[in-house]
Design a protein around this motif. Structure first.
Motif, PDB file in Angstrom:
ATOM      1  N   TYR A 203       0.699  -1.118  -0.051  1.00 43.64           N
ATOM      2  CA  TYR A 203       0.031   0.077  -0.131  1.00 43.64           C
ATOM      3  C   TYR A 203       0.829   1.174   0.060  1.00 43.64           C
ATOM      4  O   TYR A 203       0.716   2.217  -0.772  1.00 43.64           O
ATOM      5  CB  TYR A 203      -1.074   0.015   1.009  1.00 43.64           C
ATOM      6  N   TYR A 204       1.797   1.229   0.794  1.00 39.37           N
ATOM      7  CA  TYR A 204       2.841   2.631   0.896  1.00 39.37           C
ATOM      8  C   TYR A 204       3.574   2.682  -0.102  1.00 39.37           C
ATOM      9  O   TYR A 204       3.887   3.738  -0.811  1.00 39.37           O
ATOM     10  CB  TYR A 204       3.577   2.656   2.058  1.00 39.37           C
ATOM     11  N   ASP A 207       1.088   4.084  -2.703  1.00 35.52           N
ATOM     12  CA  ASP A 207       0.917   5.633  -2.110  1.00 35.52           C
ATOM     13  C   ASP A 207       1.993   6.699  -2.704  1.00 35.52           C
ATOM     14  O   ASP A 207       1.818   7.522  -3.155  1.00 35.52           O
ATOM     15  CB  ASP A 207       0.749   5.914  -0.578  1.00 35.52           C
ATOM     16  N   TYR A 210       1.789   6.944  -6.472  1.00 32.00           N
ATOM     17  CA  TYR A 210       0.667   7.838  -6.643  1.00 32.00           C
ATOM     18  C   TYR A 210       1.208   9.330  -6.374  1.00 32.00           C
ATOM     19  O   TYR A 210       1.047  10.183  -7.362  1.00 32.00           O
ATOM     20  CB  TYR A 210      -0.495   7.616  -5.829  1.00 32.00           C
ATOM     21  N   TYR A 232      -0.875  -0.464  -7.904  1.00 30.21           N
ATOM     22  CA  TYR A 232      -2.292  -0.787  -7.530  1.00 30.21           C
ATOM     23  C   TYR A 232      -2.636  -2.035  -7.811  1.00 30.21           C
ATOM     24  O   TYR A 232      -3.211  -2.876  -7.002  1.00 30.21           O
ATOM     25  CB  TYR A 232      -3.346  -0.183  -8.204  1.00 30.21           C
ATOM     26  N   TYR A 244      -6.945  -1.342   2.786  1.00 31.42           N
ATOM     27  CA  TYR A 244      -6.698  -0.041   2.220  1.00 31.42           C
ATOM     28  C   TYR A 244      -7.349   0.176   0.838  1.00 31.42           C
ATOM     29  O   TYR A 244      -7.248   1.108   0.230  1.00 31.42           O
ATOM     30  CB  TYR A 244      -5.308   0.008   1.679  1.00 31.42           C
ATOM     31  N   GLU A 246     -10.500   1.190  -0.335  1.00 33.39           N
ATOM     32  CA  GLU A 246     -11.221   2.384  -0.568  1.00 33.39           C
ATOM     33  C   GLU A 246     -10.099   3.466  -0.939  1.00 33.39           C
ATOM     34  O   GLU A 246     -10.440   4.209  -1.985  1.00 33.39           O
ATOM     35  CB  GLU A 246     -11.945   2.909   0.833  1.00 33.39           C
ATOM     36  N   LYS A 247      -9.011   3.572   0.137  1.00 34.54           N
ATOM     37  CA  LYS A 247      -7.984   4.801  -0.373  1.00 34.54           C
ATOM     38  C   LYS A 247      -7.337   4.387  -1.730  1.00 34.54           C
ATOM     39  O   LYS A 247      -7.212   5.335  -2.479  1.00 34.54           O
ATOM     40  CB  LYS A 247      -6.899   4.891   0.592  1.00 34.54           C
ATOM     41  N   ALA A 248      -7.125   2.959  -1.880  1.00 31.04           N
ATOM     42  CA  ALA A 248      -6.302   2.560  -3.304  1.00 31.04           C
ATOM     43  C   ALA A 248      -7.327   2.882  -4.428  1.00 31.04           C
ATOM     44  O   ALA A 248      -6.794   3.286  -5.424  1.00 31.04           O
ATOM     45  CB  ALA A 248      -6.037   1.334  -3.038  1.00 31.04           C
ATOM     46  N   THR A 250      -9.462   5.231  -4.588  1.00 24.77           N
ATOM     47  CA  THR A 250      -9.724   6.821  -4.627  1.00 24.77           C
ATOM     48  C   THR A 250      -8.483   7.100  -5.654  1.00 24.77           C
ATOM     49  O   THR A 250      -8.583   7.710  -6.614  1.00 24.77           O
ATOM     50  CB  THR A 250      -9.576   7.336  -3.445  1.00 24.77           C
ATOM     51  N   MET A 251      -7.207   6.512  -5.369  1.00 24.64           N
ATOM     52  CA  MET A 251      -6.189   6.846  -6.030  1.00 24.64           C
ATOM     53  C   MET A 251      -6.354   6.336  -7.538  1.00 24.64           C
ATOM     54  O   MET A 251      -5.752   6.952  -8.459  1.00 24.64           O
ATOM     55  CB  MET A 251      -5.030   6.385  -5.481  1.00 24.64           C
TER      56      MET A 251
END
Length: 264
Positions: A203-204, A207, A210, A232, A244, A246-248, A250-251
């Motif tokens: 995930y990081y 991020d 991104y 992703y 993660y 939802e955050k992923a 969105t990215m």
């Protein structure tokens, strides 16, 4: 009746203290050993150790030495003086290889070092040493009654090392050095493929990729957006229901929107 009981307890306590004080001042090694043994059996380890330390040199090579040195090592362990218990159990195991206590001594020597392992954020020299000692024990005694416990401790210690390595890699994301974060997190996953921190690491990395992409200069943005999209995909392949997600997602939506600009 209650007063009598209190007086009786105080009398026993006074006698015990008297006996200990006499043993401390005595020149008779046998008296010191007898008193130290009684204190050890009563779990008064600090007092027992004072006497054991006084008489240990005098008993080296004597028949009583094996039991004495075992009790001394146990007293250090029971009183949570793990550096000393590790050393003394190790010395006992080396000095008495045929003792019925040798297997236990090897295990407790290794376990003592594990008890000195600090929190993951600190220097992990003691953790490395504990893993080395425990692995030596596991290799030496594969059928030991302590085998499962030793393996469990090793797993916990290795997880601590992985946690430190992961936090060291993730810190680049926190300080917005996204290029370094991507490299460090890639290296972490390669070094620890079965790590429990893999989901977080992926995930990081996403991020970081991104953030690097959307903040890029125009000529580098398309390639970096595609790299972020690949990150992703990697995260979702590893764990589709990631915490993660939802955050992923969105990215990903932003990445897809930005990439459309290059498909015109």
């Amino acid at each position: 009746m209650k007063k009598i009981l209190i007086i009786f307890i105080l009398a026993i306590f006074a006698t015990s203290c008297n006996e200990y004080q006499k043993a401390l001042k005595s020149e008779d090694m046998a008296v010191k050993l007898e008193t130290a043994t009684k204190l050890y059996e009563k779990e008064k380890y600090f007092k027992a150790l004072t006497l054991f330390e006084q008489i240990a040199p005098a008993y080296k090579g004597k028949p009583q030495a094996e039991k004495l040195f075992y009790m001394q090592a146990q007293s250090y362990y029971k009183s949570r003086q793990y550096g000393l218990s590790g050393y003394h159990f190790g010395s006992f195991a080396s000095g008495y290889p045929k003792s019925e206590k040798v297997e236990e001594a090897f295990f407790l020597a290794a376990k003592s070092y594990s008890m000195m392992s600090p929190v993951y954020s600190l220097d992990q020299v003691d953790t490395d040493k504990a893993i080395e000692k425990l692995q030596e024990f596991i290799d030496r005694y594969p059928n030991s009654q302590y085998f499962s416990e030793a393996n469990s401790i090793v797993r916990d210690l290795k997880t601590k090392l992985e946690k430190k390595a992961f936090e060291n890699a993730r810190q680049f994301n926190y300080i917005t050095d996204y290029k370094a974060a991507i490299v460090a997190l890639d290296n972490f996953v390669a070094d620890f493929p079965g790590t429990p921190f893999k989901e977080e690491a992926l995930y990081y990395k996403l991020d970081s990729a991104y953030q690097l992409a959307i903040n890029s200069v125009p000529e580098k943005m398309e390639a970096r957006l595609n790299n972020a999209k690949a990150s992703y995909v990697t995260l979702m392949k590893f764990k589709e229901d990631t915490k993660y997600k939802e955050k992923a997602n969105t990215m990903l939506a932003t990445i897809e929107t930005e990439l459309k600009k290059y498909n015109k």
